[in-house]
Structures are given as structure tokens and as C-alpha cells.
Motif scaffolding. Structure first.
Motif, short mmCIF file in Angstrom:
data_model
loop_
_atom_site.label_atom_id
_atom_site.label_comp_id
_atom_site.label_asym_id
_atom_site.label_seq_id
_atom_site.Cartn_x
_atom_site.Cartn_y
_atom_site.Cartn_z
N ASP A 369 0.87 -1.37 0.03
CA ASP A 369 0.01 -0.05 -0.19
C ASP A 369 0.88 1.13 -0.07
OD1 ASP A 369 -2.58 1.45 0.25
OD2 ASP A 369 -1.88 2.10 2.21
N VAL A 370 2.00 1.20 0.82
CA VAL A 370 2.85 2.38 0.74
C VAL A 370 3.38 2.52 -0.47
CG1 VAL A 370 5.01 3.18 1.74
CG2 VAL A 370 3.24 2.30 3.38
N ASP A 372 2.20 1.68 -3.39
CA ASP A 372 1.29 2.15 -4.51
C ASP A 372 1.29 3.78 -4.22
OD1 ASP A 372 0.93 -0.46 -5.43
OD2 ASP A 372 -0.63 -0.72 -4.37
N ARG A 373 0.99 4.03 -2.99
CA ARG A 373 0.93 5.61 -2.70
C ARG A 373 2.15 6.51 -2.95
NH1 ARG A 373 -3.20 6.89 1.12
NH2 ARG A 373 -4.28 5.04 1.85
N LEU A 374 3.14 6.07 -2.76
CA LEU A 374 4.33 6.59 -3.42
C LEU A 374 4.48 6.66 -5.03
CD1 LEU A 374 7.17 5.25 -0.79
CD2 LEU A 374 6.27 7.39 -0.99
N TYR A 375 3.98 5.82 -5.54
CA TYR A 375 3.93 5.67 -7.00
C TYR A 375 2.98 6.78 -7.67
CZ TYR A 375 3.56 3.88 -11.80
OH TYR A 375 3.67 3.88 -13.22
N TYR A 376 1.91 6.58 -6.79
CA TYR A 376 0.79 7.69 -7.46
C TYR A 376 1.39 9.10 -7.12
CZ TYR A 376 -3.47 10.04 -7.44
OH TYR A 376 -4.44 11.11 -7.68
N ASN A 377 1.95 9.40 -6.08
CA ASN A 377 2.29 10.59 -5.77
C ASN A 377 3.66 11.12 -6.60
OD1 ASN A 377 0.62 10.99 -3.77
ND2 ASN A 377 2.08 10.09 -1.99
N HIS A 380 2.04 11.64 -10.11
CA HIS A 380 1.09 13.11 -9.96
C HIS A 380 2.22 14.24 -10.26
CE1 HIS A 380 -2.05 15.81 -8.90
NE2 HIS A 380 -1.06 16.32 -8.15
#
Length: 395
Positions: A369-370, A372-377, A380
């Protein structure tokens, strides 16, 4: 002169023999003809001096044997025949005939034979000096009757005249602390046993240690064997102790350091071995000559180090070296404890994940989950959303 009580002719240059008619002075209490050039023997007529208390004939050239007629002088307290040429055996009757004897000096003559055990019956005896003779055999064993040597007893013999005051004062030469000293006013403090420079053999009697009032003990220059008595420390008033030039063996008793009045000690030229005792009074006796001639002795004040002396093999480091070592030790301890803490914490965490499957799944999902969040940020902020929009338009 039948009423004469004191005859003092000492310290002159008088030669010849002692007059026979001196026996007519029946009231004589003190006879002092020491330090002259008298020769011949002691006349038998002196046995008539029944009141005689002091006989000082030392430092002359007198010879022959001690006449048995003197046994009648039962009041004799001081008999000083030292520094002459007397020969024969020391009379055994001295121990019985002179019950009040305080001073017996036969030093530096040519007496032979044994030391009569009867001399140890003199309860008032405080000075026994038979050094520098040709005596042999063992030292007598029984010292229990030498009461005056067991106590700090005052002795002094003065002769007074009622009108003129003091007109004769007793004196005594004693070999002490390596030299001959003369005692006069302080004669009351002398308690001495000198058996030195003879041919005595055997061991030092244990009974000697019972003479608690002894201040001077000299057994040097004999053929004594065995050990120094362990109870030597009982002689608490000893000021001078000389056991040199014998064949004594064993170690020096540690208790010897308790002799607080000891100012002269000589144990040289024996077969002693081991560490030299230290502490208390022995710390003040720093002359190495006290112990020379004993190849087995070691430790201060000698330069020979003892085999198990750690101080001689591991010298004391300097103060700067000590501080440097302490700093290095602290740094080593810091890094060691830090590493140990890291390893302990790491394996504690990993051990939980290995042993607990449910924890391990949750942990891995959490990291997914961490991620994925890092990749999304990241996307972005780098424009990845443009690519996503173009894909939608194509679809």
C-alpha cells in the motif's frame, strides 16, 4: 685501711700485680682498677672481701683462672673481667655464689668450654657478656630464671658519702650497634645478652624469646644453625639485634617488623632465603648491608627482585598512558554497545515476522500500500497523469 669502702684507681697507667694485702680492706664495697696495665692473676686474698659489691678489673693484662676463693664474695653484684687474658672454664659456682649478680662481663678473654647452665639461675642478672672467647657447645636452653631480663627493671649502683655526696659511679662498656659504647648514667637501661664471637653451635633456643626486657641481643660470629625463632617479635624492647656470620637458614619471620624499638639489625652472611619482610620498623632500616651474604634473599632494600614480584615484572604505567587507555576503552564500549543494540533490535523485529505468519501478511500488505501511494504521488508530480488521459482518449 680496714674502713675503706671505695677504691677507684681506674683510667691510669698502673702496672704490676694486684697487691695481696688488698684483702685486708674488709669493708671494701667497690673495687675499680679498670683501664690500667695490671698483670698476673687475681689474688686469692680478694675472697676475704665479703662486702664487695662491685669488682671492675677490665681492660688490663690479667691472666690465669678465676680463683675459687671469690665464691665467698656473696654480696657481689657486678663482676667485670672483660678485655684481659683469663683462661680456663667459666666457673659454674658463679651461678650459685653470686645470687645478687646484676652484671657479669667476661668479654674478650680466652675462656673455653661450654657456657655453664648455672649462669641462668641468676635471677637478678641483667647483663651477660661472654663475647669474644673460645666457648663452644650449645646455648643453654632454660631461661625461665632470668627474671630481671624478663622485666624492664632499673639497675644502677652508686656509692654515696653522707657528707660529700656522690663519689663513685659505676660504668660499663657494651658492644652495641656495631661499636663499643660506655654506659654510666644510663646503665639502668642496659639489658644485654652477648654471646658473640665464639664457637657456639646448634639452634637459637626458643626460650630466648621469653626475655621480654632484653634490649641488646648479639649472637653473631658463631656456628648457629636452624631458623630464626618465629616468636622473636615478643622481644618488643629490642634496640639492637645481631645474628650475622652464622649458618642460619629459612626465611626471616614477618613478625620481626613488629619490633618497634629496633634501630640496629644485622642478619648478614647466613643462609637465609625468601622475601625480606617489610612494614613498620623494618621500613626505616634501608641499609642493604643488613642482609648481604644471603644469596637467597630478595626484595627491598636489596636490588634482587623476587621471582613472584609482580611489581618488578609489570611496572606502573605513566599517568598519561592511563588516561589514554581509559579513553580508548570508553570508545570501544560505545561502539560495541551500539552494534549490539542494532543487532538485537533487528533480529527481534525479523524474528517476529518469521514466527508470526499473520503479522508477516499484514506487514507485506502495508508495504504494498505504501508503495502504491508513493508511486501515485510520484506520477502526479511528474506528469504521469497526461499518459493516463491519452489512454482514455484512445479507448
Amino acid at each position: 685501711m680496714s674502713s675503706l669502702t671505695v677504691l677507684d684507681l681506674s683510667r691510669n697507667n698502673i702496672g704490676g700485680i694486684i697487691p695481696l694485702r688488698l684483702g685486708n680492706c674488709v669493708a671494701l664495697e667497690a673495687l675499680d682498677s679498670s683501664k690500667n696495665r695490671l698483670s698476673g692473676g687475681i689474688p686469692r686474698s680478694l675472697g676475704l672481701l665479703r662486702r664487695l659489691q662491685t669488682m671492675q678489673l677490665s681492660n688490663n693484662s690479667l691472666s690465669g683462672e678465676v680463683p675459687s676463693s671469690l665464691k665467698k664474695c656473696t654480696s657481689l653484684e657486678t663482676l667485670n673481667l672483660g678485655q684481659n687474658n683469663f683462661s680456663g672454664h667459666i666457673p659454674t659456682w658463679i651461678g650459685k655464689s653470686f645470687p645478687a649478680s646484676r652484671i657479669l662481663s667476661l668479654r674478650a678473654n680466652m675462656f673455653t668450654g661450654n657456657i655453664p647452665p648455672q649462669l641462668l639461675n641468676l635471677t637478678s642478672l641483667q647483663v651477660l657478656d661472654v663475647g669474644q672467647n673460645c666457648l663452644s657447645g650449645l646455648i643453654p636452653q632454660r631461661f625461665e630464671n632470668l627474671i630481671a631480663m624478663k622485666n624492664e627493671r632499673k639497675i644502677s649502683r652508686f656509692f654515696y658519702d653522707g657528707k660529700s655526696g656522690l663519689y663513685y659511679k659505676e660504668n660499663l662498656l657494651v658492644f652495641v650497634k656495631g661499636q663499643m659504647l660506655e654506659y654510666t648514667r644510663t646503665i639502668s637501661l642496659v639489658t644485654c645478652m652477648d654471646l658473640s664471637s665464639n664457637n657456639l653451635s646448634g639452634e637459637i633456643p626458643e626460650g630466648l624469646t621469653s626475655l621480654l626486657g632484653l634490649r641488646i641481643l648479639n649472637l653473631s660470629r658463631n656456628h648457629l644453625t636452624g631458623k630464626i625463632p618465629d616468636k622473636i617479635s615478643k622481644l618488643a624492647l629490642l634496640e639492637s639485634l645481631d645474628f650475622s656470620k652464622n649458618q642460619l637458614s629459612g626465611t626471616i619471620p614477618q613478625s620481626m617488623s613488629n619490633l618497634t624499638f629496633l634501630s640496629h639489625l644485622n642478619l648478614s652472611n647466613n643462609d637465609l632465603f625468601g622475601r625480606i619482610p617489610s612494614g613498620n620498623q623494618l621500613q626505616t632500616l634501608e641499609d642493604p648491608s643488613i642482609y648481604i651474604g644471603n644469596s637467597g634473599l630478595c626484595g627491598p632494600p636489596l636490588t634482587d627482585k623476587c621471582f613472584n614480584d609482580e611489581t618488578s615484572q609489570c611496572p606502573m604505567p605513566a599517568r598519561g598512558d592511563i588516561e589514554k587507555d581509559e579513553e580508548e576503552y570508553e570508545m570501544l564500549w560505545f561502539y560495541s554497545s551500539t552494534g549490539l543494540g542494532f543487532v538485537t533490535g533487528f533480529w527481534a523485529f525479523c524474528g517476529v515476522l518469521i514466527l508470526k505468519k499473520s503479522w508477516r501478511i499484514v506487514y507485506y500488505h502495508y508495504f504494498d500500500d505504501v508503495k502504491d501511494r508513493l508511486y501515485y504521488n510520484w506520477c502526479h508530480f511528474t506528469g504521469c497523469w497526461i499518459e493516463e488521459v491519452s489512454k482514455k482518449f484512445r479507448s
